[in-house]
Design a protein around this motif. Structure first.
Motif, mmCIF file in Angstrom:
data_model
loop_
_atom_site.group_PDB
_atom_site.id
_atom_site.type_symbol
_atom_site.label_atom_id
_atom_site.label_comp_id
_atom_site.label_asym_id
_atom_site.label_seq_id
_atom_site.Cartn_x
_atom_site.Cartn_y
_atom_site.Cartn_z
ATOM 1 N N ALA A 143 47.735 39.847 42.841
ATOM 2 C CA ALA A 143 47.648 40.011 44.291
ATOM 3 C C ALA A 143 46.259 39.602 44.754
ATOM 4 O O ALA A 143 45.251 40.077 44.226
ATOM 5 C CB ALA A 143 47.926 41.462 44.676
ATOM 6 N N LYS A 152 46.264 45.405 47.933
ATOM 7 C CA LYS A 152 46.545 44.673 46.694
ATOM 8 C C LYS A 152 47.057 45.594 45.584
ATOM 9 O O LYS A 152 48.001 45.262 44.876
ATOM 10 C CB LYS A 152 45.284 43.920 46.243
ATOM 11 C CG LYS A 152 44.811 42.868 47.239
ATOM 12 C CD LYS A 152 43.586 42.116 46.776
ATOM 13 C CE LYS A 152 42.357 42.979 46.672
ATOM 14 N NZ LYS A 152 41.857 43.461 47.986
ATOM 15 N N THR A 155 50.552 46.793 46.383
ATOM 16 C CA THR A 155 51.495 45.700 46.162
ATOM 17 C C THR A 155 51.878 45.602 44.695
ATOM 18 O O THR A 155 53.059 45.552 44.341
ATOM 19 C CB THR A 155 50.895 44.375 46.644
ATOM 20 O OG1 THR A 155 50.651 44.453 48.053
ATOM 21 C CG2 THR A 155 51.816 43.203 46.356
ATOM 22 N N CYS A 246 48.022 39.032 50.246
ATOM 23 C CA CYS A 246 48.003 40.348 50.887
ATOM 24 C C CYS A 246 47.159 40.302 52.162
ATOM 25 O O CYS A 246 46.065 39.729 52.173
ATOM 26 C CB CYS A 246 47.432 41.395 49.933
ATOM 27 S SG CYS A 246 48.378 41.593 48.403
#
Length: 333
Positions: A143, A152, A155, A246
């Protein structure tokens, strides 16, 4: 091992984002948090019960975790009063700050006197090699963000959880203090000597099964003047097969740098992908993760739909709406 449960120390955090370490623990390991401790002037709130040291101790808390990531990672004199009191009451302390607990003589003395343990998670524990760039088996997803603290880690963790739910082979690889406190292992990348940073990421993501995905926790941003170096170590040492972009759409400037505007997602894609292809010529952008926490649901869905239309790849808020689209984006590569 850091003993649980935790009392999450927010200190005098200036805003919600400064408490991102504590927020990560609350969201991903809620069973480990008995409550929060806030000092006068604290502007962060996890929505947990506000507890005194004594109240949290009575509730079973064993470790006071510094849940604040301030600029420079400094332990203030005001914080120390609370930290020493906690040690006197039998707590252990855990911190991911650059200002190490073990380097503070008064904290060390209090820990020795009262039998407490000081846990500094931002200290490399292994001798990492210099990166060699050799191709490794298995697959890796990294990410990368338009800014710091853009989602990040969430994610990567969301994608790992979704893959595991689907019976796929997946591992979340922590590279920062919050991820390490959540999972109990990883590489504190920004504390590794610069020449060995990329090598530490190679070490963290070794050869694996051909259908196994490592989800590497991103750090910093290629566009953040303060922290771009650690991002480059991830891009090259991670040798990713896939990038997830992101973005947090409500910000007006880079975190802590009001004179720097955020790049567009298109500019992030066009910058990150050629750099990633230095280490892995087959790397592709698989999707976009939008941090929509400051948008209503209707606003969030409309923004995500626009990003998908503009970028031509899957987009979602994986924490709010699920990571399915991003996992399917990897499968489509």
């Amino acid at each position: 091992m850091i003993e649980t449960p935790y009392l999450l120390f927010l200190g005098d955090a200036p805003d919600q984002l400064a408490a991102k370490v504590a927020i990560g623990i609350r969201d991903w390991r809620p069973e480990n948090a008995v409550g929060q401790y806030r000092m006068d002037g604290c502007k962060a709130d996890l929505g947990l019960k506000d507890l005194s040291l004594a109240e949290a101790k009575a509730a079973g808390a064993k470790t006071l975790v510094i849940g604040v990531a301030n600029r420079g990672g400094v332990i203030s004199a005001a914080w120390k009063e609370v930290l020493i009191e906690a040690l006197e009451m039998g707590y252990d302390l855990a911190s991911g700050l650059h200002n190490l607990l073990r380097d503070e003589g008064d904290l060390v003395a209090a820990a020795q006197t009262h039998g407490g343990t000081l846990h500094d998670v931002r200290v490399p524990t292994d001798g990492y090699p210099i990166a060699n760039g050799k191709k490794r088996s298995g697959k890796r997803c990294l990410a990368v963000g338009t800014d710091c603290s853009a989602g990040k880690m969430y994610t990567a963790m969301s994608m790992d959880a979704e893959m595991r739910k689907r019976g796929m082979k997946s591992t979340f690889r922590a590279t920062g203090q919050t991820g390490i406190l959540i999972t109990g292992q990883g590489v504190p990348l920004d504390a590794v000597v610069a020449d060995f940073m990329a090598g530490s990421v190679e070490y963290l993501t070794p050869d694996n099964d051909a259908d196994h995905w490592d989800h590497i926790e991103g750090q910093g941003s290629l566009f953040h003047i303060s922290y771009s170096g650690v991002t480059m170590a991830l891009v090259h040492g991670g040798q990713p097969d896939a990038l997830i972009l992101c973005h947090e759409p409500t910000r007006t400037h880079m975190r802590g740098l009001p004179e720097y505007a955020l790049p567009t997602l298109e500019r992030l894609r066009d910058t990150a992908l050629p750099l990633a292809r230095v280490a892995n010529p087959d790397c592709q952008v698989a999707g976009v993760s939008i941090n929509t926490q400051h948008l209503s649901e209707d606003e969030a869905r409309a923004y995500i739909a626009k990003v998908e239309a503009d970028m031509g790849i899957p987009a979602t808020d994986p924490y709010r709406f699920g990571a399915g689209k991003l996992v399917e984006g990897l499968a489509a590569l």
